[in-house]
Motif scaffolding. Structure first.
Motif, PDB file in Angstrom:
ATOM      1  N   THR A   1     -14.772  27.947 -19.333  1.00 51.76           N
ATOM      2  CA  THR A   1     -14.821  27.074 -18.160  1.00 51.76           C
ATOM      3  C   THR A   1     -15.268  25.657 -18.501  1.00 51.76           C
ATOM      4  O   THR A   1     -14.984  24.728 -17.751  1.00 51.76           O
ATOM      5  CB  THR A   1     -15.763  27.650 -17.090  1.00 51.76           C
ATOM      6  OG1 THR A   1     -17.067  27.848 -17.658  1.00 51.76           O
ATOM      7  CG2 THR A   1     -15.227  28.989 -16.587  1.00 51.76           C
ATOM      8  N   ASP A   2     -16.007  25.482 -19.585  1.00 49.31           N
ATOM      9  CA  ASP A   2     -16.333  24.154 -20.098  1.00 49.31           C
ATOM     10  C   ASP A   2     -16.645  24.301 -21.579  1.00 49.31           C
ATOM     11  O   ASP A   2     -16.415  25.366 -22.157  1.00 49.31           O
ATOM     12  CB  ASP A   2     -17.483  23.488 -19.322  1.00 49.31           C
ATOM     13  CG  ASP A   2     -18.790  24.267 -19.383  1.00 49.31           C
ATOM     14  OD1 ASP A   2     -19.088  24.876 -20.439  1.00 49.31           O
ATOM     15  OD2 ASP A   2     -19.533  24.265 -18.392  1.00 49.31           O
ATOM     16  N   SER A   3     -17.177  23.282 -22.209  1.00 45.46           N
ATOM     17  CA  SER A   3     -17.348  23.287 -23.662  1.00 45.46           C
ATOM     18  C   SER A   3     -18.429  24.239 -24.163  1.00 45.46           C
ATOM     19  O   SER A   3     -18.571  24.440 -25.372  1.00 45.46           O
ATOM     20  CB  SER A   3     -17.666  21.873 -24.154  1.00 45.46           C
ATOM     21  OG  SER A   3     -18.877  21.404 -23.581  1.00 45.46           O
ATOM     22  N   MET A   4     -19.196  24.848 -23.262  1.00 43.72           N
ATOM     23  CA  MET A   4     -20.255  25.769 -23.670  1.00 43.72           C
ATOM     24  C   MET A   4     -20.229  27.096 -22.918  1.00 43.72           C
ATOM     25  O   MET A   4     -20.960  28.018 -23.275  1.00 43.72           O
ATOM     26  CB  MET A   4     -21.635  25.125 -23.450  1.00 43.72           C
ATOM     27  CG  MET A   4     -21.905  23.910 -24.309  1.00 43.72           C
ATOM     28  SD  MET A   4     -21.918  24.280 -26.083  1.00 43.72           S
ATOM     29  CE  MET A   4     -23.401  25.261 -26.211  1.00 43.72           C
ATOM     30  N   THR A   5     -19.401  27.215 -21.894  1.00 44.15           N
ATOM     31  CA  THR A   5     -19.510  28.335 -20.962  1.00 44.15           C
ATOM     32  C   THR A   5     -18.206  29.114 -20.853  1.00 44.15           C
ATOM     33  O   THR A   5     -17.116  28.553 -20.954  1.00 44.15           O
ATOM     34  CB  THR A   5     -19.910  27.821 -19.564  1.00 44.15           C
ATOM     35  OG1 THR A   5     -21.081  27.018 -19.679  1.00 44.15           O
ATOM     36  CG2 THR A   5     -20.175  28.969 -18.608  1.00 44.15           C
ATOM     37  N   GLY A   6     -18.351  30.419 -20.627  1.00 44.13           N
ATOM     38  CA  GLY A   6     -17.207  31.268 -20.343  1.00 44.13           C
ATOM     39  C   GLY A   6     -17.578  32.284 -19.289  1.00 44.13           C
ATOM     40  O   GLY A   6     -18.766  32.544 -19.037  1.00 44.13           O
ATOM     41  N   ILE A   7     -16.549  32.890 -18.661  1.00 41.04           N
ATOM     42  CA  ILE A   7     -16.816  33.828 -17.573  1.00 41.04           C
ATOM     43  C   ILE A   7     -15.666  34.818 -17.425  1.00 41.04           C
ATOM     44  O   ILE A   7     -14.513  34.513 -17.736  1.00 41.04           O
ATOM     45  CB  ILE A   7     -17.026  33.058 -16.241  1.00 41.04           C
ATOM     46  CG1 ILE A   7     -17.529  33.988 -15.140  1.00 41.04           C
ATOM     47  CG2 ILE A   7     -15.745  32.347 -15.823  1.00 41.04           C
ATOM     48  CD1 ILE A   7     -17.974  33.248 -13.882  1.00 41.04           C
ATOM     49  N   ALA A   8     -16.009  36.017 -16.985  1.00 43.61           N
ATOM     50  CA  ALA A   8     -15.021  37.003 -16.538  1.00 43.61           C
ATOM     51  C   ALA A   8     -15.368  37.319 -15.091  1.00 43.61           C
ATOM     52  O   ALA A   8     -16.495  37.734 -14.801  1.00 43.61           O
ATOM     53  CB  ALA A   8     -15.083  38.263 -17.395  1.00 43.61           C
TER      54      ALA A   8
END
Length: 200
Positions: free
Chosen positions: A41-48
């Motif tokens: 979602t951004d340069s440091m974050t991810g999500i499911a």
């Protein structure tokens, strides 16, 4: 093209951003389940994000917590995080580097919320010296609802030599086993026949 060699670990720290493709499976007490792929979602974050639930992670996984939220009516019985499709591996041993290039790892550690009654790492990575695994599973005897945050360190593979699990031990096909049994039976019968003729 196939990998040039076994898994090669990246020297960069791994965050939620790097794990795109990771698969998160949530199993419910009703018997249903849902699997969702991880996105950056951004340069440091991810999500499911699934139905009434989400799993996210931001910053270095060595110190940055994963956050699991569930707001549905049916409680969660278990969940599994498979990081191999995200070119990632869990690194479970702290205090020292075990597999060369893996650095210091951290085992699953609850930070806040309702922790699981049990957790388990499985699917060892091909270069693992006992510390690198592809999946992390958690289960709750009485079910989970609400929010949980936890630490679980990870490492990333390179683009040329991505994270690869240990090859499973081949299992003989049923027809092959039957063929071997037939040959063995024929050999045993032939031996008995020759011995019987000699005795007579």
């Amino acid at each position: 093209a196939p990998p040039l060699q076994a898994t090669t670990l990246s020297s960069a720290s791994t965050s939620g951003y790097h794990m795109a493709g990771t698969e998160v499976t949530v199993n419910f007490f009703s018997g249903g389940s849902e699997t969702v792929s991880w996105i950056a979602t951004d340069s440091m974050t991810g999500i499911a994000s699934g139905t009434n639930w989400s799993m996210s992670q931001s910053n270095n996984t060595f110190s940055g917590p994963w956050i699991f939220n569930y707001s549905g009516l049916d409680s969660v019985a278990s969940l599994m995080i498979n990081v191999i499709p995200g070119n990632t591996t869990f690194d479970t041993i702290s205090g020292r580097e075990v597999t060369p290039g893996s650095g210091n790892g951290r085992l699953f550690t609850l930070v806040s919320g309702q922790g699981p009654d049990s957790f388990n790492y499985s699917v060892p990575i091909d270069i693992s010296s006992g510390d690198l695994f592809g999946t992390l599973s958690m289960s709750w005897n009485q079910g989970f609802t609400g929010m949980m945050s936890f630490i679980a360190d990870t490492d990333s593979g390179t683009m040329d030599d991505p994270v690869t699990p240990v090859e499973p031990t081949p299992v003989p096909e049923p027809t092959s086993v039957l063929g071997l049994l037939a040959v063995s039976a024929f050999g045993a019968a032939s031996t008995w026949k020759r011995k019987h003729q000699q005795d007579n």
